[in-house]
Design a protein around this motif. Structure first.
Motif, PDB file in Angstrom:
ATOM      1  N   TYR A   1       0.796  -1.104   0.035  1.00 33.90           N
ATOM      2  CA  TYR A   1       0.016   0.031   0.078  1.00 33.90           C
ATOM      3  C   TYR A   1       0.923   1.436  -0.151  1.00 33.90           C
ATOM      4  O   TYR A   1       0.535   2.275  -1.001  1.00 33.90           O
ATOM      5  N   ILE A   2       1.988   1.226   0.845  1.00 34.17           N
ATOM      6  CA  ILE A   2       2.751   2.506   1.076  1.00 34.17           C
ATOM      7  C   ILE A   2       3.187   2.775  -0.414  1.00 34.17           C
ATOM      8  O   ILE A   2       3.621   3.788  -0.981  1.00 34.17           O
ATOM      9  N   ALA A   3       3.869   1.811  -1.190  1.00 36.56           N
ATOM     10  CA  ALA A   3       4.437   1.793  -2.560  1.00 36.56           C
ATOM     11  C   ALA A   3       3.386   2.268  -3.448  1.00 36.56           C
ATOM     12  O   ALA A   3       3.834   3.384  -4.417  1.00 36.56           O
ATOM     13  N   LEU A   4       2.165   1.748  -3.412  1.00 36.95           N
ATOM     14  CA  LEU A   4       1.221   2.192  -4.307  1.00 36.95           C
ATOM     15  C   LEU A   4       1.022   3.659  -4.339  1.00 36.95           C
ATOM     16  O   LEU A   4       0.605   4.354  -5.055  1.00 36.95           O
ATOM     17  N   PHE A   5       0.731   4.225  -2.939  1.00 38.38           N
ATOM     18  CA  PHE A   5       0.538   5.688  -2.663  1.00 38.38           C
ATOM     19  C   PHE A   5       1.444   6.467  -2.918  1.00 38.38           C
ATOM     20  O   PHE A   5       1.100   7.582  -3.564  1.00 38.38           O
ATOM     21  N   LEU A   6       2.492   6.079  -2.625  1.00 43.61           N
ATOM     22  CA  LEU A   6       3.615   6.967  -2.966  1.00 43.61           C
ATOM     23  C   LEU A   6       4.170   7.024  -4.382  1.00 43.61           C
ATOM     24  O   LEU A   6       4.310   8.030  -4.916  1.00 43.61           O
ATOM     25  N   ARG A   7       4.140   5.974  -5.002  1.00 42.93           N
ATOM     26  CA  ARG A   7       4.297   5.941  -6.452  1.00 42.93           C
ATOM     27  C   ARG A   7       3.463   6.489  -7.669  1.00 42.93           C
ATOM     28  O   ARG A   7       3.667   7.026  -8.576  1.00 42.93           O
ATOM     29  N   HIS A   8       2.277   6.042  -7.042  1.00 42.48           N
ATOM     30  CA  HIS A   8       0.891   6.257  -8.268  1.00 42.48           C
ATOM     31  C   HIS A   8      -0.274   7.055  -7.743  1.00 42.48           C
ATOM     32  O   HIS A   8      -0.896   7.502  -8.537  1.00 42.48           O
ATOM     33  N   LEU A   9      -0.329   7.323  -6.435  1.00 44.02           N
ATOM     34  CA  LEU A   9      -1.684   7.742  -6.002  1.00 44.02           C
ATOM     35  C   LEU A   9      -1.549   9.125  -5.111  1.00 44.02           C
ATOM     36  O   LEU A   9      -2.470   9.671  -4.879  1.00 44.02           O
ATOM     37  N   ARG A  10      -0.353   9.655  -4.857  1.00 45.18           N
ATOM     38  CA  ARG A  10      -0.235  10.908  -4.073  1.00 45.18           C
ATOM     39  C   ARG A  10      -0.688  12.038  -5.034  1.00 45.18           C
ATOM     40  O   ARG A  10      -0.320  12.072  -6.216  1.00 45.18           O
ATOM     41  N   VAL A  11      -1.267  13.005  -4.280  1.00 46.50           N
ATOM     42  CA  VAL A  11      -1.695  14.348  -4.878  1.00 46.50           C
ATOM     43  C   VAL A  11      -1.148  15.370  -4.192  1.00 46.50           C
ATOM     44  O   VAL A  11      -1.437  16.436  -4.652  1.00 46.50           O
ATOM     45  N   ARG A  12      -0.528  15.297  -3.056  1.00 45.25           N
ATOM     46  CA  ARG A  12      -0.288  16.369  -2.199  1.00 45.25           C
ATOM     47  C   ARG A  12       1.008  16.094  -1.317  1.00 45.25           C
ATOM     48  O   ARG A  12       1.410  14.932  -1.024  1.00 45.25           O
ATOM     49  N   ARG A  13       1.591  16.953  -0.870  1.00 43.10           N
ATOM     50  CA  ARG A  13       2.563  16.585   0.462  1.00 43.10           C
ATOM     51  C   ARG A  13       1.878  16.018   1.702  1.00 43.10           C
ATOM     52  O   ARG A  13       0.912  16.308   1.802  1.00 43.10           O
ATOM     53  N   VAL A  14       3.042  15.797   2.464  1.00 42.46           N
ATOM     54  CA  VAL A  14       2.482  15.136   3.780  1.00 42.46           C
ATOM     55  C   VAL A  14       2.024  16.110   4.467  1.00 42.46           C
ATOM     56  O   VAL A  14       2.665  17.088   4.865  1.00 42.46           O
ATOM     57  N   PRO A  15       0.533  15.995   5.137  1.00 42.59           N
ATOM     58  CA  PRO A  15       0.081  16.993   5.849  1.00 42.59           C
ATOM     59  C   PRO A  15       0.744  17.169   7.277  1.00 42.59           C
ATOM     60  O   PRO A  15       1.252  16.113   7.732  1.00 42.59           O
ATOM     61  N   LEU A  16       0.902  18.286   7.829  1.00 41.89           N
ATOM     62  CA  LEU A  16       1.445  18.396   9.126  1.00 41.89           C
ATOM     63  C   LEU A  16       0.900  17.808  10.204  1.00 41.89           C
ATOM     64  O   LEU A  16       1.410  17.197  11.251  1.00 41.89           O
ATOM     65  N   TRP A  17      -0.448  17.585  10.018  1.00 44.83           N
ATOM     66  CA  TRP A  17      -1.190  16.923  11.146  1.00 44.83           C
ATOM     67  C   TRP A  17      -1.010  15.165  11.135  1.00 44.83           C
ATOM     68  O   TRP A  17      -1.239  14.613  12.232  1.00 44.83           O
TER      69      TRP A  17
END
Length: 238
Positions: free
Chosen positions: A102-118
């Motif tokens: 899941y982490i690889a999927l999110f980082l490589r293909h599905l991210r749309v923003r930077r890591v939120p501070l929260w």
């Protein structure tokens, strides 16, 4: 038009939703259907991915999504599939692999923003879990700590994706948090927390898959909102 598109996207999830409801109800009533229905959850959640087939791209993302569901299935059924081995370490190992996918999927293909501070709350969550549960984990402390890292990693990286996936990551973390307390502090957990584990788990997994399919469809921009990607080089679907 949009409502028709959403209904078309929803119907492949109906078997999974129905099986989840049956499983949770059986779990709450200590029924005989608890074990067989649990074994069907991840295969039924993979069904929408398989049916979407050629409408999804890139293929590497689809492979990661199916790998996450496959390892989740092995984690769910570790005791059934591997009765000759200790169940809990196997469960942690298989779900750890699912979270890495899941982490690889999110980082490589599905991210749309930077890591939120929260998302710093997930670091605090991990520290708190180690402080509270660590003394009760015995020889599994290292394994539990490592699993907590990848679980928090899934929650953090899901927050970089669309809101549906971000909520899915949060529900997944909630499920494993309740489960951890049931495993290591069972006397402190009332009976209703057993179905609560599966309610949050099935919602979390379902939201992640639904959000991923929305983002990976070739025609996804017809059903979603276009947002700039984190690297500014393309647009992504929330």
């Amino acid at each position: 038009m949009q409502s028709r598109t959403r209904l078309r996207a929803l119907w492949p999830f109906i078997p999974y939703i129905a099986m989840s409801l049956i499983h949770v109800a059986s779990n709450a009533m200590h029924g005989a259907l608890t074990t067989p229905t649990k074994a069907l959850l991840m295969p039924l959640l993979a069904l929408p991915v398989v049916l979407a087939g050629k409408s999804l791209a890139p293929r590497a993302a689809v492979t990661l999504l199916l790998a996450a569901l496959f390892f989740s299935w092995l984690g769910d059924e570790a005791g059934l599939f591997f009765p000759f081995a200790p169940e809990l370490p196997l469960m942690l190992g298989f779900f750890g692999l699912a979270h890495i996918a899941y982490i690889a999927l999110f980082l490589r293909h599905l991210r749309v923003r930077r890591v939120p501070l929260w998302t710093v709350v997930f670091v605090l969550w991990w520290l708190l879990m180690i402080m509270v549960l660590g003394p009760h984990t015995g020889s599994l402390l290292t394994a539990v700590g490592a699993y907590g890292v990848v679980l928090a990693g899934t929650a953090v990286t899901s927050a970089r994706c669309g809101s549906m996936i971000a909520w899915g990551g949060a529900f997944f973390l909630s499920s494993d948090t309740i489960l951890a307390f049931r495993l290591f502090l069972p006397d402190a957990m009332p009976d209703w927390t057993s179905p609560a584990v599966m309610v949050t788990y099935t919602i979390g997994q379902g939201l992640i898959v639904a959000g991923a399919l929305r983002a990976l469809r070739h025609d996804g921009d017809a059903a979603g909102i276009r947002l700039p990607a984190a690297d500014g080089t393309r647009e992504a679907i929330v």
